[in-house]
Motif scaffolding. Structure first.
Motif, mmCIF file in Angstrom:
data_model
loop_
_atom_site.group_PDB
_atom_site.id
_atom_site.type_symbol
_atom_site.label_atom_id
_atom_site.label_comp_id
_atom_site.label_asym_id
_atom_site.label_seq_id
_atom_site.Cartn_x
_atom_site.Cartn_y
_atom_site.Cartn_z
ATOM 1 N N LYS A 4 0.843 -1.203 0.000
ATOM 2 C CA LYS A 4 0.000 0.000 0.000
ATOM 3 C C LYS A 4 0.871 1.244 0.000
ATOM 4 N N ASN A 5 1.907 1.256 0.826
ATOM 5 C CA ASN A 5 2.800 2.411 0.857
ATOM 6 C C ASN A 5 3.553 2.573 -0.455
ATOM 7 N N MET A 6 3.881 1.448 -1.098
ATOM 8 C CA MET A 6 4.499 1.526 -2.415
ATOM 9 C C MET A 6 3.567 2.238 -3.381
ATOM 10 N N GLN A 7 2.262 1.896 -3.300
ATOM 11 C CA GLN A 7 1.283 2.549 -4.171
ATOM 12 C C GLN A 7 1.194 4.039 -3.876
ATOM 13 N N LEU A 8 1.231 4.417 -2.604
ATOM 14 C CA LEU A 8 1.159 5.827 -2.238
ATOM 15 C C LEU A 8 2.373 6.583 -2.753
ATOM 16 N N LEU A 9 3.542 5.951 -2.704
ATOM 17 C CA LEU A 9 4.746 6.582 -3.231
ATOM 18 C C LEU A 9 4.618 6.824 -4.728
ATOM 19 N N ALA A 118 11.972 6.352 -12.657
ATOM 20 C CA ALA A 118 11.504 5.683 -11.442
ATOM 21 C C ALA A 118 10.087 5.156 -11.601
ATOM 22 N N THR A 119 9.219 5.960 -12.200
ATOM 23 C CA THR A 119 7.834 5.538 -12.390
ATOM 24 C C THR A 119 7.754 4.316 -13.290
ATOM 25 N N SER A 120 8.683 4.193 -14.231
ATOM 26 C CA SER A 120 8.710 3.034 -15.132
ATOM 27 C C SER A 120 9.372 1.831 -14.499
ATOM 28 N N GLY A 121 9.936 1.994 -13.290
ATOM 29 C CA GLY A 121 10.574 0.875 -12.602
ATOM 30 C C GLY A 121 12.076 0.809 -12.745
ATOM 31 N N ASN A 122 12.669 1.765 -13.452
ATOM 32 C CA ASN A 122 14.125 1.775 -13.645
ATOM 33 C C ASN A 122 14.766 2.556 -12.496
ATOM 34 N N ILE A 123 14.834 1.912 -11.339
ATOM 35 C CA ILE A 123 15.307 2.568 -10.125
ATOM 36 C C ILE A 123 16.790 2.923 -10.226
ATOM 37 N N ALA A 124 17.591 2.021 -10.770
ATOM 38 C CA ALA A 124 19.044 2.227 -10.811
ATOM 39 C C ALA A 124 19.408 3.482 -11.605
ATOM 40 N N LEU A 153 10.601 3.696 -3.578
ATOM 41 C CA LEU A 153 10.048 2.834 -4.620
ATOM 42 C C LEU A 153 10.875 1.569 -4.781
ATOM 43 N N GLY A 154 12.185 1.678 -4.540
ATOM 44 C CA GLY A 154 13.070 0.519 -4.653
ATOM 45 C C GLY A 154 13.081 -0.348 -3.414
ATOM 46 N N GLY A 155 12.317 0.039 -2.397
ATOM 47 C CA GLY A 155 12.259 -0.744 -1.173
ATOM 48 C C GLY A 155 13.432 -0.525 -0.236
ATOM 49 N N ASN A 156 14.202 0.523 -0.486
ATOM 50 C CA ASN A 156 15.375 0.812 0.344
ATOM 51 C C ASN A 156 14.999 1.815 1.432
ATOM 52 N N THR A 157 14.270 1.325 2.428
ATOM 53 C CA THR A 157 13.717 2.203 3.454
ATOM 54 C C THR A 157 14.799 2.899 4.265
ATOM 55 N N LYS A 158 15.882 2.195 4.571
ATOM 56 C CA LYS A 158 16.959 2.786 5.371
ATOM 57 C C LYS A 158 17.554 3.991 4.655
ATOM 58 N N GLU A 159 17.864 3.827 3.365
ATOM 59 C CA GLU A 159 18.438 4.924 2.588
ATOM 60 C C GLU A 159 17.433 6.065 2.444
ATOM 61 N N GLN A 160 16.164 5.702 2.244
ATOM 62 C CA GLN A 160 15.118 6.718 2.129
ATOM 63 C C GLN A 160 15.042 7.554 3.400
ATOM 64 N N LYS A 161 15.041 6.896 4.540
ATOM 65 C CA LYS A 161 14.946 7.602 5.809
ATOM 66 C C LYS A 161 16.145 8.520 6.026
ATOM 67 N N GLN A 162 17.346 8.054 5.698
ATOM 68 C CA GLN A 162 18.557 8.865 5.873
ATOM 69 C C GLN A 162 18.493 10.132 5.024
ATOM 70 N N LEU A 163 18.008 9.997 3.800
ATOM 71 C CA LEU A 163 17.889 11.150 2.915
ATOM 72 C C LEU A 163 16.872 12.160 3.456
ATOM 73 N N LEU A 164 15.755 11.658 3.946
ATOM 74 C CA LEU A 164 14.722 12.552 4.487
ATOM 75 C C LEU A 164 15.216 13.273 5.734
ATOM 76 N N GLU A 165 15.941 12.560 6.586
ATOM 77 C CA GLU A 165 16.500 13.192 7.788
ATOM 78 C C GLU A 165 17.534 14.248 7.414
ATOM 79 N N ARG A 166 18.253 13.997 6.335
ATOM 80 C CA ARG A 166 19.221 14.988 5.852
ATOM 81 C C ARG A 166 18.508 16.250 5.397
ATOM 82 N N ILE A 167 17.380 16.080 4.713
ATOM 83 C CA ILE A 167 16.604 17.244 4.248
ATOM 84 C C ILE A 167 16.120 18.058 5.443
ATOM 85 N N VAL A 168 15.623 17.358 6.465
ATOM 86 C CA VAL A 168 15.115 18.053 7.654
ATOM 87 C C VAL A 168 16.236 18.771 8.389
#
Length: 499
Positions: A4-9, A118-124, A153-168
């Protein structure tokens, strides 16, 4: 929850793409009429169709003027938008080749390209594109936020969180980063932390729709329906053309048994987002709750037409078709379900039952073996596979199978004795007595069914029929053997014999 969260993203990614296109296109202002159809001449607008001298003499059309740079960019962006709406991601990416290098290399255009990738699935490639931008501007919040979305979208929650904390850390007032951190906490079921992030975002921007949705979800999970409804109501008022808040409120209504209100919300969500899989699925669920099975089935089929490669809608469509006795349709859906989600052993169970109904013994055996592999605690699957195997006429193969099954079952349990009966093909008097002394009615009915099948395999039709009738009279409908027994009773014409 993760899906569900993947869909929201993905929703947020597409929205970000649209916003990028809007911002890029807003700087390009065309002259009146330059982007539309040419104005009609007086001759063309003459309703009586008279031909004037000006139209009777053909003239050469003036040569088209080359587009200005701004007009070329606007044209490409319009084509990109159209390609994205059609899901033609490769075409959208190819359109970038029509831009000059200086324009294509700008940060907004590169972020746009990364969004498409990213929307097409080409995360790399999306990640690489954004990392290259960060080498030039390491603290750019838009790029960091988009990279965080890509990692999500790539399922890399740890990296996602680190980036968001950096923004904050760069900007404590970045409401989107705060909201996304709330979403991560919500997915991890750390509701207090999620609520803290959402409230922080809302203290900065009380009309932040994503944060309102997040707060509503937290209130919903914390069983505070009034607060959840208030959050969703505000998000809907702010975004009357957005399906997601309506869908979230519908889920709240459904959980609290306001089914008609939920359906009203989902009707509107369907109009706003006719291609949304989850809206179709949720609407099917509400219709099913209301007992409108045929309409629910149509909605599950619609979900499948939107995404034929996701398993969940098949769970419901197969079950309804099975219940409505559309056995061919149910078999088709169960097969597809077993392919898409092989760990869902209930699909193999259902297939095995349908195959037994049709006396397709080899297929029934294979289906029950697959179910047993995935759920070895269900000795019923081993017994049903053994019955089907005996029908094929391979007794030694059955014994080889049961040799491996029996040691996994609790010794001296009724299931253990029944498995031994099918292995030894003797000892029926003893187990009949044990079944007679069994206090649990479901277990007793199940074992009587297998005893009936044992006698049928032995060729003792009268005893088999006796026990099939006994099972029917016990009326234990919550076991899988009930349906199998009913088909046996009907197939043998025993309905009038039972009381």
């Amino acid at each position: 929850m993760a899906r569900k969260n993947m869909q929201l993203l993905q929703y947020r990614m597409v929205f970000g793409l649209a916003l990028t296109l809007l911002l890029l296109g807003s700087c390009v202002t065309s002259k009146p009429g330059s982007a539309g159809f040419p104005e009609k001449t007086p001759q063309e607008s003459d309703l009586r169709g008279k031909t004037t001298e000006a139209t009777s003499i053909p003239e050469k059309a003036p040569p088209e003027k080359p587009l200005k740079k701004e007009e070329q960019i606007a044209k490409v962006l319009a084509s990109v938008t159209e390609a994205m709406q059609q899901g033609k991601f490769s075409k959208a990416l190819e359109l970038f080749d029509q831009l000059d290098k200086d324009t294509a290399d700008t940060a907004p255009m590169q972020r746009l390209k990364a969004s498409i990738l990213a929307t097409s699935g080409n995360i790399a490639d999306a990640r690489l594109t954004l990392q290259n931008l960060l080498q030039k501007d390491a603290d750019n919040q838009e790029t960091l936020l988009l990279l965080a979305e890509v990692e999500g979208l790539g399922g890399n929650t740890k990296e996602q969180k680190q980036l968001l904390e950096r923004i904050v850390s760069i900007n404590p007032q970045n409401t989107q980063a705060l909201t996304n951190l709330g979403d991560i906490a919500l997915e991890a079921k750390t509701y207090k932390l999620a609520e803290a992030y959402y409230k922080k975002a809302l203290s900065i921007d009380p009309d932040n729709s994503d944060a309102l949705l997040g707060q509503g979800r937290v209130d919903r999970y914390n069983r505070n329906p009034k607060a959840a409804e208030a959050a969703f109501n505000k998000a809907i008022a702010l975004n009357p053309k957005w399906a997601l808040p309506l869908q979230e409120r519908a889920r709240l209504y459904r959980e609290n048994n306001f089914l008609r209100e939920a359906l009203t919300d989902l009707d509107l969500a369907k109009e706003l987002a006719p291609g949304d899989y989850w809206v179709a699925l949720d609407r099917g669920n509400v219709l099913l709750d209301l007992g409108r099975k045929t309409e629910a089935l149509a909605e599950y089929d619609r979900a499948i037409s939107i995404n034929k490669d996701y398993f969940l809608a098949y769970v419901y469509s197969a079950g309804i078709r099975d219940e409505l006795e559309d056995y061919k349709g149910a078999e088709r859906d169960y097969k597809r379900l077993s392919e898409l989600n092989p760990d869902y052993y209930f699909a193999f169970e259902a297939l095995g039952m349908l195959y037994m109904r049709d006396k397709r013994w080899r297929e029934a055996r294979d289906a029950f073996i697959e179910a047993y592999k995935r759920s070895p605690s269900h000795s019923s699957y081993a017994l049903l596979a053994s019955i089907s195997w005996y029908k094929i006429g391979k007794p030694q193969e059955v014994k080889g199978f049961l040799e491996k099954v029996i040691p996994t079952v609790t010794p001296n349990s009724l299931e253990w004795y029944m498995l031994r009966l099918f292995f030894d093909f003797s000892g029926d008097t003893d187990i009949a007595n044990r079944i007679g002394n069994e206090k649990k009615l479901d277990t007793k009915a199940r074992m009587l069914y297998y005893l009936a099948q044992y006698y049928d395999l032995k060729g003792n039709t009268s005893l088999a029929n006796k026990y099939f009738i006994m099972v029917r009279e016990m009326n234990r409908k919550n076991m899988i053997e009930w349906r199998l027994n009913e088909w046996e009773v009907i197939g043998r014409g025993l309905q009038s014999v039972s009381s």
